[in-house]
Design an enzyme around this catalytic site. Structure first.
Site, mmCIF file in Angstrom:
data_model
loop_
_atom_site.group_PDB
_atom_site.id
_atom_site.type_symbol
_atom_site.label_atom_id
_atom_site.label_comp_id
_atom_site.label_asym_id
_atom_site.label_seq_id
_atom_site.Cartn_x
_atom_site.Cartn_y
_atom_site.Cartn_z
ATOM 1 N N SER A 169 0.850 -1.198 0.000
ATOM 2 C CA SER A 169 0.000 0.000 0.000
ATOM 3 C C SER A 169 0.881 1.241 0.000
ATOM 4 O O SER A 169 2.044 1.202 0.434
ATOM 5 C CB SER A 169 -0.887 0.010 1.250
ATOM 6 O OG SER A 169 -1.521 1.263 1.420
ATOM 7 N N TYR A 182 -1.791 -1.259 10.519
ATOM 8 C CA TYR A 182 -1.890 -1.513 9.078
ATOM 9 C C TYR A 182 -0.699 -0.885 8.354
ATOM 10 O O TYR A 182 -0.066 -1.515 7.501
ATOM 11 C CB TYR A 182 -3.207 -0.941 8.552
ATOM 12 C CG TYR A 182 -3.412 -1.088 7.060
ATOM 13 C CD1 TYR A 182 -3.909 -2.271 6.528
ATOM 14 C CD2 TYR A 182 -3.124 -0.033 6.188
ATOM 15 C CE1 TYR A 182 -4.109 -2.407 5.156
ATOM 16 C CE2 TYR A 182 -3.318 -0.154 4.822
ATOM 17 C CZ TYR A 182 -3.811 -1.344 4.313
ATOM 18 O OH TYR A 182 -4.003 -1.477 2.952
ATOM 19 N N LYS A 186 2.158 -2.972 6.176
ATOM 20 C CA LYS A 186 2.381 -2.747 4.747
ATOM 21 C C LYS A 186 3.827 -2.338 4.453
ATOM 22 O O LYS A 186 4.365 -2.660 3.385
ATOM 23 C CB LYS A 186 1.397 -1.697 4.221
ATOM 24 C CG LYS A 186 -0.048 -2.199 4.174
ATOM 25 C CD LYS A 186 -0.175 -3.414 3.268
ATOM 26 C CE LYS A 186 -1.583 -3.913 3.132
ATOM 27 N NZ LYS A 186 -1.709 -5.051 2.195
#
Length: 278
Positions: A169, A182, A186
């Site tokens: 991401s 998160y 990533k």
């Protein structure tokens, strides 16, 4: 005269390169390849599965829910594409094994893995993240792609090599406020990609990474769900629009094809010009 001849050769060579890169000389660049795509019944994963199949691959889609798998398979088969599917929770070893076994049983092997599954179970400060949330996030977002890759390597070796694409991401480069674990997970995938690329290169298996920016999917819905918020997000992008899942699909197909045979360990950002340097 000699220079004119050289210029003519250069012009013809450039024309051949241009035609090849535009797909004018070759169709179905993934013909007869077998591809597994995790979390591929919606959003970016679904768009990738569709594009790989359009480019000639036999694709096995997967998701945690049978209903979603059935719907995705029906849609893509209805478009005349070679697509099958099975339930797979990437955090469960037995599900990963079944996904691999399904591809081998139906198509005789595996050439491509696109690891797309991810979760974001928390919004808030990093200081408020519980151990349970850390475990869930890292299990699905980091450990599962590593173990999924490990599971397909023996099958890829039997076919002389293969290609893995791990979906990270833009948050790996530019952390999104509130998405603390998160973001970390990533960023970890960038390192996983580099490490796997080094280890698997002698086996003729390439490993690359896709880092999508703000793509309009149900997963990112909270970032664009009202018009005012969407317009605000557009103002932060150099290309003044949100991305669509299809913006990611062609890049993945390219990375899985022979056109990218000398590319490994790289991360391609599809982020509308969002700054992307660690």
């Amino acid at each position: 005269m000699h220079k004119a001849g050289q210029l003519g050769l250069c012009a013809r060579a450039w024309n051949s390169v241009r035609m090849a890169s535009s797909g004018m000389t070759r169709r179905d660049p993934l013909a007869n390849k077998v591809a597994l795509v995790t979390a591929s019944t919606d959003g970016i994963g679904f768009a990738i599965a569709r594009r790989l199949a359009q480019d000639g691959a036999h694709v096995v889609v997967s998701s945690r829910k049978q209903q979603n798998v059935d719907q995705a398979v029906a849609t893509l088969q209805g478009e005349g594409l070679s697509v099958t599917g099975t339930v797979c929770h990437v955090g469960k070893a037995e599900d990963r094994e079944r996904l691999v076994a399904t591809a081998v049983k139906l198509h005789g092997g595996i050439d491509i893995l696109v690891s797309n599954a991810a979760v974001n179970p928390f919004f808030g400060s990093l200081m408020d993240v519980t151990e349970e949330v850390w475990d869930k996030t890292l299990d699905i977002n980091v450990k599962a792609p590593a173990l999924m890759t490990k599971a397909v390597v023996p099958e890829m070796e039997k076919r002389g090599g293969g290609s893995v694409v791990i979906v990270s991401s833009i948050a790996a480069f530019s952390p999104s406020p509130g998405f603390s674990p998160y973001n970390v997970s990533k960023t970890a995938l960038l390192g996983l990609t580099k490490t796997l690329a080094i280890e698997l290169a002698p086996r003729n298996i390439r490993v690359n990474c896709l880092a999508p920016g703000l793509i309009k999917t149900s997963f990112s819905r909270m970032l664009w769900m009202d018009k005012e918020k969407e317009e605000s997000m557009k103002e932060t992008l150099r290309i003044r629009r949100l991305g669509e899942p299809e913006d990611c699909a062609g890049i993945v197909s390219f990375l899985c094809s022979e056109d990218a045979s000398y590319i490994t360990g790289e991360t391609v950002v599809v982020g509308g010009g969002t700054p992307s340097r660690l």
